[in-house]
Design an enzyme around this catalytic site. Structure first.
Site, PDB file in Angstrom:
ATOM      1  CE1 TYR A  64      -3.667  -1.969   5.450  1.00  0.00           C
ATOM      2  CE2 TYR A  64      -3.001   0.261   4.855  1.00  0.00           C
ATOM      3  CZ  TYR A  64      -3.459  -0.998   4.492  1.00  0.00           C
ATOM      4  OH  TYR A  64      -3.699  -1.279   3.172  1.00  0.00           O
ATOM      5  CB  SER A 103      -0.889   0.025   1.255  1.00  0.00           C
ATOM      6  OG  SER A 103      -1.553   1.270   1.390  1.00  0.00           O
TER       7      SER A 103
END
Length: 273
Positions: free
Chosen positions: A152, A139
């Site tokens: 995350y 990501s």
């Protein structure tokens, strides 16, 4: 002949993983559908039941993933595409001791889960002498830490470094390693977000760009490309300015808050409230 003939996809129950599976099946490939939602996988397999195998292991369970791989190798042989797509997201607050379980579980799925996906196929893919691609879905959040999203961001930053290491190790072989850095995709993981999501991309378009990029041999793929340009532009700002901009944005819901997406296997005090 399709670009890929035998593929393994984790996180195939929905979003990007499901879109990837659909497109690979449409191309004629044999596909291992790996996920936790058996009903969703069975529905997906109806597209081409003779070319699908369904598996429901926890991706952080190495023994379960090895059993999945052994079955795949026995029935269909060596895959030429392995996509480690399974992932979870959620807000994180370091001051809350209950959120330590959130970080642990996120690292188990988002980072360890990629290694457990690749590991049982790697020797067979190397020894086959054939071309093969290992794809890790990271990501742009792994490029820089964001307030309230430490777990995350850490999991995706660690994944990017792991893929760099693996890519270097496999340079002498016919295997390629691809780092996918999506921005915001229209999936269940972003459905609860209350902040701006520039460059929001649908999963079908993202899957198409991903498969095309891997087939072309691109080692780093940003989805969509413009979100990569925006992230890099922001990174040129002094860190204090960058932090100030991010602090003004709403934060991603934490595990016990409205709009949060479930984290499979998570057990911590928030679940009991």
């Amino acid at each position: 002949m399709p670009p890929f003939q035998r593929a393994v996809i984790t996180g195939a129950c929905g979003g990007l993983g499901q879109a990837l599976a659909r497109q690979l099946l449409d191309s004629g490939a044999k596909v291992a559908l790996v996920g936790l939602n058996l009903e969703a996988l069975q529905s997906l397999a109806k597209l081409a039941p003779e070319r699908c195998r369904i598996y429901t292991p926890d991706v952080s369970n190495a023994a379960a993933m090895q059993a999945m791989a052994a079955d795949f190798l026995q029935h269909w042989g060596v895959p030429d595409l392995v996509i480690a797509n399974a992932g979870v997201a959620g807000g994180y607050e370091t001051a809350d001791p209950a959120d330590l379980a959130v970080m642990r579980r996120m690292l188990e799925i988002n980072l360890l889960g990629v290694a457990t996906t690749f590991q049982p196929f790697l020797s067979a893919m190397q020894h086959s002498g054939q071309k093969g691609a290992l794809v890790g879905v990271a990501s742009v959040a792994g490029w820089r830490g964001m307030p309230g999203n430490g777990a995350y961001c850490a999991s995706k930053a660690g994944l990017i470094a792991y893929l760099q290491s693996l890519r270097a190790e496999l340079r002498p072989t016919r295997l390629t390693v691809h780092t996918i850095s999506p921005g915001y995709l229209r999936t269940a993981l972003t459905a609860g977000n209350t902040f701006a999501m520039p460059g929001l991309l649908g999963p079908d378009e993202a899957a198409r760009d991903l498969l095309r990029g891997v087939a072309q041999g691109r080692e780093h793929i940003v989805l969509p490309r413009r979100i990569g340009w925006l992230s890099r532009a922001l990174s040129l700002l002094p860190a204090r300015w960058h932090d100030r901009i991010l602090l003004g944005q709403p934060r991603k819901p934490r595990a016990h808050q409205a709009g949060a997406t479930p984290i499979p296997g998570l057990s911590h005090p928030h679940d009991k409230t």
